[in-house]
Design a protein around this motif. Structure first.
Motif, PDB file in Angstrom:
ATOM      1  N   LEU A 201       0.957  -1.045  -0.038  1.00 42.49           N
ATOM      2  CA  LEU A 201      -0.008   0.085  -0.051  1.00 42.49           C
ATOM      3  C   LEU A 201       0.897   1.460   0.006  1.00 42.49           C
ATOM      4  CD1 LEU A 201      -2.855   1.362   0.294  1.00 42.49           C
ATOM      5  CD2 LEU A 201      -2.673   0.945   2.668  1.00 42.49           C
ATOM      6  N   THR A 202       1.921   1.247   0.694  1.00 41.51           N
ATOM      7  CA  THR A 202       2.774   2.304   0.684  1.00 41.51           C
ATOM      8  C   THR A 202       3.345   2.900  -0.453  1.00 41.51           C
ATOM      9  OG1 THR A 202       3.526   1.869   3.140  1.00 41.51           O
ATOM     10  CG2 THR A 202       5.085   3.484   1.917  1.00 41.51           C
ATOM     11  N   GLN A 203       3.664   1.880  -1.326  1.00 42.58           N
ATOM     12  CA  GLN A 203       4.100   2.144  -2.763  1.00 42.58           C
ATOM     13  C   GLN A 203       3.381   3.357  -3.453  1.00 42.58           C
ATOM     14  OE1 GLN A 203       4.819  -1.215  -5.208  1.00 42.58           O
ATOM     15  NE2 GLN A 203       4.559  -0.078  -7.112  1.00 42.58           N
ATOM     16  N   ILE A 206       2.531   6.548  -1.134  1.00 42.18           N
ATOM     17  CA  ILE A 206       3.801   7.758  -0.999  1.00 42.18           C
ATOM     18  C   ILE A 206       3.704   8.519  -1.965  1.00 42.18           C
ATOM     19  CG2 ILE A 206       5.530   6.166  -2.227  1.00 42.18           C
ATOM     20  CD1 ILE A 206       6.100   8.162   1.314  1.00 42.18           C
ATOM     21  N   SER A 207       3.238   8.195  -3.263  1.00 43.50           N
ATOM     22  CA  SER A 207       3.107   8.998  -4.292  1.00 43.50           C
ATOM     23  C   SER A 207       1.880  10.017  -4.493  1.00 43.50           C
ATOM     24  CB  SER A 207       3.300   8.054  -5.823  1.00 43.50           C
ATOM     25  OG  SER A 207       1.918   7.394  -5.672  1.00 43.50           O
ATOM     26  N   ALA A 208       1.269   9.893  -3.546  1.00 40.77           N
ATOM     27  CA  ALA A 208      -0.261  10.716  -3.682  1.00 40.77           C
ATOM     28  C   ALA A 208       0.035  12.205  -3.376  1.00 40.77           C
ATOM     29  CB  ALA A 208      -1.093  10.025  -2.589  1.00 40.77           C
ATOM     30  N   PRO A 218      -8.644   2.081  11.997  1.00 42.14           N
ATOM     31  CA  PRO A 218      -8.067   3.191  12.507  1.00 42.14           C
ATOM     32  C   PRO A 218      -6.367   3.314  12.562  1.00 42.14           C
ATOM     33  CG  PRO A 218      -8.733   1.373  14.239  1.00 42.14           C
ATOM     34  CD  PRO A 218      -9.245   1.047  12.679  1.00 42.14           C
ATOM     35  N   ASN A 219      -5.897   4.504  12.210  1.00 38.44           N
ATOM     36  CA  ASN A 219      -4.474   4.608  12.198  1.00 38.44           C
ATOM     37  C   ASN A 219      -3.701   3.613  11.099  1.00 38.44           C
ATOM     38  OD1 ASN A 219      -4.538   6.603  14.323  1.00 38.44           O
ATOM     39  ND2 ASN A 219      -4.247   5.024  16.003  1.00 38.44           N
ATOM     40  N   LEU A 220      -4.433   3.432  10.062  1.00 39.14           N
ATOM     41  CA  LEU A 220      -4.039   2.699   9.125  1.00 39.14           C
ATOM     42  C   LEU A 220      -2.787   3.519   8.259  1.00 39.14           C
ATOM     43  CD1 LEU A 220      -3.878   0.474   6.753  1.00 39.14           C
ATOM     44  CD2 LEU A 220      -5.711   1.542   5.567  1.00 39.14           C
ATOM     45  N   ILE A 221      -2.949   4.656   8.198  1.00 47.84           N
ATOM     46  CA  ILE A 221      -1.957   5.601   7.311  1.00 47.84           C
ATOM     47  C   ILE A 221      -1.103   6.380   8.311  1.00 47.84           C
ATOM     48  CG2 ILE A 221      -1.640   7.616   5.737  1.00 47.84           C
ATOM     49  CD1 ILE A 221      -2.995   5.104   4.643  1.00 47.84           C
ATOM     50  N   LYS A 222       0.106   5.989   8.131  1.00 50.45           N
ATOM     51  CA  LYS A 222       1.364   6.597   8.999  1.00 50.45           C
ATOM     52  C   LYS A 222       2.278   7.449   8.414  1.00 50.45           C
ATOM     53  CE  LYS A 222       0.855   2.444  11.997  1.00 50.45           C
ATOM     54  NZ  LYS A 222      -0.161   1.779  11.282  1.00 50.45           N
ATOM     55  N   PRO A 223       2.863   8.191   9.113  1.00 49.66           N
ATOM     56  CA  PRO A 223       3.710   9.111   8.342  1.00 49.66           C
ATOM     57  C   PRO A 223       4.806   8.706   7.312  1.00 49.66           C
ATOM     58  CG  PRO A 223       4.481   9.015  10.761  1.00 49.66           C
ATOM     59  CD  PRO A 223       3.123   8.372  10.383  1.00 49.66           C
ATOM     60  N   MET A 225       4.102   6.695   5.330  1.00 52.52           N
ATOM     61  CA  MET A 225       3.416   6.372   3.815  1.00 52.52           C
ATOM     62  C   MET A 225       2.973   7.601   3.157  1.00 52.52           C
ATOM     63  SD  MET A 225       0.933   3.460   5.797  1.00 52.52           S
ATOM     64  CE  MET A 225       0.182   2.726   4.563  1.00 52.52           C
ATOM     65  N   VAL A 226       3.362   8.542   3.493  1.00 50.79           N
ATOM     66  CA  VAL A 226       2.769   9.569   2.977  1.00 50.79           C
ATOM     67  C   VAL A 226       4.148  10.698   2.587  1.00 50.79           C
ATOM     68  CG1 VAL A 226       0.488   9.830   3.675  1.00 50.79           C
ATOM     69  CG2 VAL A 226       2.208  11.042   4.883  1.00 50.79           C
TER      70      VAL A 226
END
Length: 297
Positions: A201-203, A206-208, A218-223, A225-226
């Motif tokens: 998912l991070t791949q 991270i490009s968004a 909850p808390n699926l997206i961590k720093p 990952m962006v």
């Protein structure tokens, strides 16, 4: 860097004020008040809260409403017969069947039984299909609310890479369509839709340039990952047990807010971000239904 907050409460209040003025103008022209019929099947504490928020919003903007409470033992045949009566009632402008439904009922079948001209949730296949090909339709309220937030804060999406995490028919898919097809500066994005089967998912996240998260985790997206400067729209509303709270739980989004906001340029809080806009757009759809401005009778 710390993100600017996208204040959904503030924008929803402004939107509802505009709807109130439009309703007043509509009635000054000799029309009756718009009427929203809510159908609530069974007992679900969360659904009671959501329905309460929607009925209070109706009162605030001058829309009349009623909540029909049906037992969770009702059969699909009985429920569809009830909906058909509402379809044929000319005094009912909008019909909202609160989800989720009891397990023995198919949400898809029930939604399809609603007259698409009264489908103010924007879930009916006719409305979703017309949205997909860029024709006038009732737009699903949460995605429509997200677009309004972009417009209010002058956050253009044209030419951006928008990643949507979550592929539901209610949020994920329609917002990906709107971000891709909306005209002007608040559409024309290149969209990627991720879901539970997406590998790494991070791949993708991270490009968004724009990240819309509606996964219900909850808390699926961590720093990590962006990327720096990303615009984050957190649609998740998760109840997480918390003994320090009077209610015994705390509301949490799908993003780890405190850490992700240090990398984002804009971010929605939970609560107070997307949720209020969903209700505000429901008010707009109900007024449109009363005016028959999308689907003339």
């Amino acid at each position: 860097m710390s993100a600017k907050i996208i204040d959904g409460k503030k924008v929803a209040k402004l939107t509802r004020k505009e709807v109130r003025q439009d309703v007043d103008d509509w009635m000054d022209d000799g029309h009756r008040a718009p009427f929203l019929q809510v159908v609530l099947v069974g007992t679900n504490p969360a659904s009671d809260v959501y329905v309460g928020a929607k009925t209070r919003a109706c009162k605030d903007v001058g829309i009349e409403t009623d909540t029909m409470r049906l037992p969770d033992t009702i059969s699909a045949k009985e429920l569809k017969a009830t909906i058909q009566e509402l379809n044929e009632d000319d005094t009912v402008d909008g019909i909202l069947v609160q989800l989720p439904l009891p397990n023995h009922l198919s949400a898809h079948d029930v939604i399809e039984s609603i007259d698409y001209r009264k489908d103010v949730d924007g879930f009916h296949p006719m409305n979703v299909g017309r949205l997909t090909v860029g024709q006038p339709s009732f737009r699903s309220c949460t995605p429509a609310g997200i677009i309004e937030l972009f417009k209010h804060y002058s956050i253009p999406t044209k030419g951006k890479h928008a990643v949507v995490v979550g592929a539901s028919n209610i949020v994920g898919r329609p917002i990906s369509i709107l971000l891709n097809k909306e005209s002007g500066e608040y559409g024309k994005a290149t969209t990627t839709v991720c879901h539970k089967y997406t590998k790494d998912l991070t791949q993708h996240t991270i490009s968004a340039d724009i990240l819309v998260v509606a996964a219900g985790q909850p808390n699926l997206i961590k720093p990590e990952m962006v990327k720096e400067g990303v615009v984050v729209i957190d649609v998740g509303i998760n109840r997480v047990a918390d003994e320090t709270k009077d209610k015994g739980y705390t509301l949490m989004g799908d993003c780890h807010f405190e850490s992700v906001k240090e990398k984002a340029s804009w971010i929605t809080p939970v609560p107070g971000g997307v949720g209020p806009m969903t209700v505000a757009m429901l008010m707009k759809n109900t007024l449109l239904a009363a005016k028959n401005s999308i689907y003339p009778q």
